[in-house]
Scaffold this motif. Structure first.
Motif, PDB file in Angstrom:
ATOM      1  N   LEU A 205       0.855  -1.181   0.000  1.00 39.22           N
ATOM      2  CA  LEU A 205       0.000   0.000   0.000  1.00 39.22           C
ATOM      3  C   LEU A 205       0.893   1.233   0.000  1.00 39.22           C
ATOM      4  CD1 LEU A 205      -2.563  -1.149   2.714  1.00 39.22           C
ATOM      5  CD2 LEU A 205      -2.995  -0.975   0.251  1.00 39.22           C
ATOM      6  N   PRO A 206       0.593   2.238  -0.811  1.00 36.67           N
ATOM      7  CA  PRO A 206       1.462   3.420  -0.849  1.00 36.67           C
ATOM      8  C   PRO A 206       1.542   4.164   0.474  1.00 36.67           C
ATOM      9  CG  PRO A 206       0.009   3.359  -2.764  1.00 36.67           C
ATOM     10  CD  PRO A 206      -0.477   2.300  -1.815  1.00 36.67           C
ATOM     11  N   ASN A 207       0.483   4.035   1.282  1.00 32.92           N
ATOM     12  CA  ASN A 207       0.429   4.751   2.551  1.00 32.92           C
ATOM     13  C   ASN A 207      -0.612   4.083   3.430  1.00 32.92           C
ATOM     14  OD1 ASN A 207       1.170   6.749   4.363  1.00 32.92           O
ATOM     15  ND2 ASN A 207      -0.187   8.293   3.508  1.00 32.92           N
TER      16      ASN A 207
ATOM     17  N   HIS B 139      -8.992   5.421  -0.968  1.00 30.02           N
ATOM     18  CA  HIS B 139      -9.875   5.360  -2.139  1.00 30.02           C
ATOM     19  C   HIS B 139      -9.200   5.851  -3.420  1.00 30.02           C
ATOM     20  CE1 HIS B 139     -10.752   9.360  -0.284  1.00 30.02           C
ATOM     21  NE2 HIS B 139     -10.660   9.757  -1.540  1.00 30.02           N
ATOM     22  N   THR B 140      -8.117   6.624  -3.298  1.00 30.25           N
ATOM     23  CA  THR B 140      -7.447   7.085  -4.519  1.00 30.25           C
ATOM     24  C   THR B 140      -6.717   5.955  -5.226  1.00 30.25           C
ATOM     25  OG1 THR B 140      -5.454   7.755  -3.291  1.00 30.25           O
ATOM     26  CG2 THR B 140      -7.180   9.408  -3.580  1.00 30.25           C
ATOM     27  N   GLN B 141      -6.607   4.798  -4.587  1.00 27.73           N
ATOM     28  CA  GLN B 141      -5.969   3.634  -5.220  1.00 27.73           C
ATOM     29  C   GLN B 141      -6.953   2.817  -6.055  1.00 27.73           C
ATOM     30  OE1 GLN B 141      -3.785   2.755  -1.075  1.00 27.73           O
ATOM     31  NE2 GLN B 141      -3.437   1.170  -2.585  1.00 27.73           N
TER      32      GLN B 141
ATOM     33  N   ILE C  87       1.919  -0.162  -5.075  1.00 28.23           N
ATOM     34  CA  ILE C  87       3.277   0.057  -5.553  1.00 28.23           C
ATOM     35  C   ILE C  87       4.104  -1.174  -5.174  1.00 28.23           C
ATOM     36  CG2 ILE C  87       3.124   2.564  -5.395  1.00 28.23           C
ATOM     37  CD1 ILE C  87       4.687   2.465  -2.799  1.00 28.23           C
ATOM     38  N   ALA C  88       5.300  -1.282  -5.739  1.00 24.95           N
ATOM     39  CA  ALA C  88       6.164  -2.403  -5.387  1.00 24.95           C
ATOM     40  C   ALA C  88       6.523  -2.313  -3.906  1.00 24.95           C
ATOM     41  CB  ALA C  88       7.429  -2.377  -6.235  1.00 24.95           C
TER      42      ALA C  88
END
Length: 426
Positions: A99-101, A129-131, A177-178
């Protein structure tokens, strides 16, 4: 025996006719068509507003969980809506994604976190939700719908933050993201310095937040940045012990406020700094055992320090019983119609009160300050706003309500509380 439900803090309770745990989308669709209404959806119960409360049917998604599929080339994963964030972290790490954040609690179900615009911190990082790349849900007539960002971006933006009232989420495909590592640092500084340098400090790191400890004069700043270094041990977490000490000082020194302030200030100044590197899933979440109730408002970024200064003054003058730290974060703007971060860089201010005490006097006193600075409340945290207020705060409110009516024409998901939020006559 009567059915009973309560949220995590115990502040919101319900006695529905039925608590249902469908095993898949087919069983869920039948429930929507036939179960006693209104139907409300329960994730992990980590909201502090009556979003789940119903005297009809509460639908738990606890059996609709796990990984459906993943796309290694594009770092995407499709997961079921009942998947808890703690489990999701390990699922993603196992397929080389991250997860990016994140926020600092990992007990929520991903469906509930999406539906209430739950978030982490970072001026370039959006809420969960932006993902969203794809959403699948059962609508108010028991039909399965699916929308993708590529095929119908407006529907993604309309239903990405939906409060469980635009259908019952079943699966989502998320852009991740990776997998990565973070260097996390914590240190203490005077709150006056933090407020003065707020924008500089928050922008200097990929993710940054701070906590103000009431009656201390000091904040604990937390910064996280990408790192290629080898992992180092994460320090033992002592947040619960710190809370216990703050609670004891409040109780024992109730009639000696100056001594209480001096002791808290001295203790906070001595809190050791931290600096470690770990894989992302071992960094974000913290242990939260002491139950609390919470209000969080999302303000225009530049208004955050002024609002927080007023909240601190209010608390320390009129509410000596408050001892929980205040949390301050930043969130990137987005395009989602009911997102509190819609089209504006945001400073989020969260205040907490021990669940053993009545939170309402404190929350009612603080809310006008947060509203005065243009704040939008977190959908899952305590607030007093109704439809007329939201119509002024959300530019695409009317369009969102039109989409909701199309998805749920018979108001199957509309409880009395939801009717007040959305301005629906009952």
């Amino acid at each position: 025996m009567a059915n009973t439900w309560s949220n995590w803090s115990g502040f919101v309770t319900a006695s529905p006719k039925s608590i249902a745990t469908p095993a898949d989308a087919g069983e869920l669709a039948e429930l929507v068509r036939s179960a006693p209404g209104p139907l409300r959806v329960a994730g992990a119960g980590h909201s502090f507003t009556p979003l789940v409360q119903s005297n009809g049917t509460i639908v738990s998604l606890e059996k609709i969980e796990g990984l459906v599929s993943h796309d290694a080339a594009n770092n995407r994963a499709r997961v079921r809506a009942g998947t808890r964030l703690g489990a999701l972290m390990h699922i993603l790490q196992g397929i080389g994604q991250g997860l990016p954040n994140m926020g600092d609690i990992d007990k929520q179900a991903i469906g509930g976190a999406l539906g209430t615009a739950t978030h982490g911190s970072g001026p370039t990082l959006g809420a969960y939700h932006t993902q969203l790349e794809t959403v699948q849900f059962v609508d108010g007539q028991g039909k399965l719908r699916e929308y993708s960002r590529a095929g119908d971006q407006d529907m993604i933006h309309a239903t990405g933050v939906a409060l469980g009232a635009f259908g019952v989420l079943t699966e989502v495909r998320m852009n991740n993201i990776a997998t990565y590592r973070l260097r996390r640092r914590k240190w203490v500084l005077p709150i006056d310095d933090m407020l003065r340098d707020f924008e500089t400090m928050m922008a200097a790191h990929r993710s940054a937040e701070f906590y103000y400890i009431p009656f201390s004069g000091y904040a604990q700043f937390i910064a996280s940045d990408f790192s290629d270094a080898a992992p180092t041990p994460r320090p033992t977490e002592d947040d619960e012990e710190g809370l216990a000490t703050l609670r004891k000082l409040r109780t024992v020194l109730r009639w000696l406020p100056s001594l209480r302030r001096a002791l808290i200030k001295g203790a906070v100044k001595k809190v050791p700094s931290e600096d470690y590197v770990q894989d992302w899933l071992n960094v974000y979440a913290s242990d939260r055992r002491t139950k609390f109730n919470e209000m969080e408002y999302h303000l225009p970024y530049e208004e955050g320090p002024k609002a927080l200064a007023e909240i601190i003054a209010l608390t320390e003058k009129h509410f000596p019983e408050v001892y929980f730290p205040m949390e301050v974060r930043s969130v990137a703007p987005d395009e989602f119609w009911l997102s509190p971060f819609h089209k504006r860089l945001t400073c989020s201010i969260a205040i907490h009160h021990d669940a053993a005490n009545d939170p309402l006097p404190f929350m009612r006193a603080a809310e006008p300050i947060l509203r005065k600075y243009g704040g939008r409340p977190h959908w899952g945290k305590m607030h007093s706003l109704k439809a007329a207020d939201f119509k002024k705060l959300y530019p695409r409110w009317d369009e969102a309500m039109a989409v909701r009516r199309d998805i749920d024409p018979d108001n199957r998901f509309v409880s009395p509380y939801m009717a007040g939020l959305f301005g629906i006559p009952q």
